[in-house]
Each structure stands twice: as C-alpha cells, then as structure tokens.
Write an enzyme that holds these catalytic residues in place. Structure first.
Site, PDB file in Angstrom:
ATOM      1  N   HIS A   2       0.872  -1.256  -0.102  1.00 11.30           N
ATOM      2  CA  HIS A   2       0.021   0.047   0.049  1.00 11.30           C
ATOM      3  C   HIS A   2       0.996   1.269  -0.046  1.00 11.30           C
ATOM      4  CE1 HIS A   2      -2.792   2.992   1.442  1.00 11.30           C
ATOM      5  NE2 HIS A   2      -3.712   2.123   0.869  1.00 11.30           N
ATOM      6  N   GLU A  13      -3.872   2.106  -7.132  1.00 11.65           N
ATOM      7  CA  GLU A  13      -4.175   3.275  -6.241  1.00 11.65           C
ATOM      8  C   GLU A  13      -3.478   4.678  -6.458  1.00 11.65           C
ATOM      9  OE1 GLU A  13      -3.059   2.606  -2.108  1.00 11.65           O
ATOM     10  OE2 GLU A  13      -0.916   2.045  -2.711  1.00 11.65           O
TER      11      GLU A  13
END
Length: 247
Positions: free
Chosen positions: A94, A165
């Site tokens: 992430h 993302e």
C-alpha cells in the site's frame, strides 16, 4: 468473466464496539452477494472479526505481513499466523507502507510471495504520486512496481489481485477520472497478459477514493474489477452502496 471484488481497508481505525456494530450492519446488508467482499482489518482485530464473519460471504483480510517465514523479527506478523485466523486476503505494498515505512518494490514482491506460500491472496498495490503523474511517468512507475511482483512470483502471478491506487487520490477526496483509471488498468492488464496466459482471470481493482457516488461508473469500466475502499468502508450505508454497484 471476472467477479468483482470489493475490499474494505480499515487502515488504523476501529474499536471492539465499533467493529461489532459495523460488521453486524454489513451482515444484514450483504447477504448472498454475487460479488466478492472482504474486510482488511487491523491485526489486533483479526480474532474478533473472524468470529463476527462466521456464516457470512465476507472474507477476512489483513493489511500487511512479514516477508519472513519465522524468526527474531519483533513486531512482525507472519503469513502462517494470518492463515491461522482464516485470513484470505492481505494487502501488500500500500502507498502508505511504501511512503511511511520505505517499502521497496523488491520487498513488496517478497511479501506477495510469502502470502501466496501461505495460501493467502495478496492484494498488490501499485500507483504513482502527483509529481510522477505530472511528469508523465504514470505508466513507467506502475509497470515497474508490478514487474517486480511478476518477476518474483512467476506463474503464480495469476493468483494475485492487483490494486491501482493513484497516490494523489488517496484520502484527498480527489479521484482519477474514469478515463484515467481505465487507461492505467488497461496498461496493467496488458502487462499481465504478456506475463501469464491466465492474465484475463486476474482482478485489477481501483483504490483511489472509491465512494458511493463514483463506484458505479468506475466499476462499469472493462478493466476495473472492483475496489480497494478506504474511508467509505467504515460507513455501513456507503460500503453497502459500493457493494451493490459491483453486484
């Protein structure tokens, strides 16, 4: 036909009481969903959420794991430990881990490899910063990040989930345009197709501030197979709305 996957990332949020209320609300609303739903919760809440999710179609997920199998790594959590709690998905790479914990492409690839070795599906995150996008480097960056995972995992790459993302859209309220999101997903799909004959079964989900208002349009795109949902996953009505858009 790829099923849609909606994965909630609680990040560092939650409490015993709040978690119970949230999962109870989702239990009522999700039912026998035709899409896949997962909750990636803080590790300290895995046992609680495992119990709360019994009998539901919602899978349990974690937010990180160690690249090491076992040993003197204080504070780390192994894939085998996650497996004992019934974890089926684990986020790796992430942008917040890359930024605040200095995780490299090689480390992310090793974590994905460790998850796969433990029967856990890694949700591998890739994405560019605002500076990289403005410099015209989006494709270069995401392909480099994904290439490391492909190289480390070989034929097993078909067992991962990829999450795009755009870093500049996380927690900012900004969202990549539908065209921008689909374009990057298409680039990633082509890269996967070059690496695996099973690339068309790999889910590529969008993780840049997906919410109840934009989910339906994003999920209608041919290469967007779901969402990695942050803040909206902490609100029962919003998360259920996103799930409904996917199903």
């Amino acid at each position: 036909m790829r099923k849609k996957l909606i994965a909630g990332n609680w990040k560092m949020n939650g409490s015993l009481a709040a978690n119970e209320a949230l999962v109870k609300g989702l239990r009522v609303g999700v039912g026998a969903s035709v899409c896949q739903v997962a909750l990636c919760v803080p590790s300290v809440y895995l046992a609680q959420c495992q119990a709360l999710l019994v009998g539901t179609a919602i899978a349990l997920g974690a937010q990180d794991l160690s690249q090491h199998e076992v040993g003197a790594f204080t504070g780390e959590i192994s894939g085998a430990m996650l497996q004992e709690f019934g974890v089926r998905y684990c986020i790796v790479g992430h942008s917040e881990r890359r930024q605040y914990h200095f995780e490299t492409d090689a480390l992310v690839a090793a974590k994905a490899q460790r998850a796969l070795a433990c029967g856990i599906t890694p949700i591998v995150c890739v994405g560019e910063t605002l500076a990289e996008r403005e410099a015209g480097r989006t494709e270069e960056v995401v392909k480099r990040q994904l290439a490391a995972v492909i190289h480390a995992n070989g034929h097993c790459i078909s067992e991962v989930v990829v999450a795009y993302e755009p870093v500049w859209a996380i927690g900012t309220g900004k969202t990549a345009s539908i065209e921008q999101a689909q374009q990057v997903h298409s680039v990633l799909r082509q890269q996967l197709q070059a690496a695996s004959i099973q690339a068309d079964r790999i889910q590529i989900i969008y993780g840049g501030s997906m919410n109840a208002a934009n989910a339906a349009e994003l999920l209608a795109q041919p290469d967007i197979d779901g969402g990695l949902v942050g803040g909206a996953s902490l609100k029962v009505p919003d998360f259920l709305s996103i799930i409904a858009s996917a199903c």
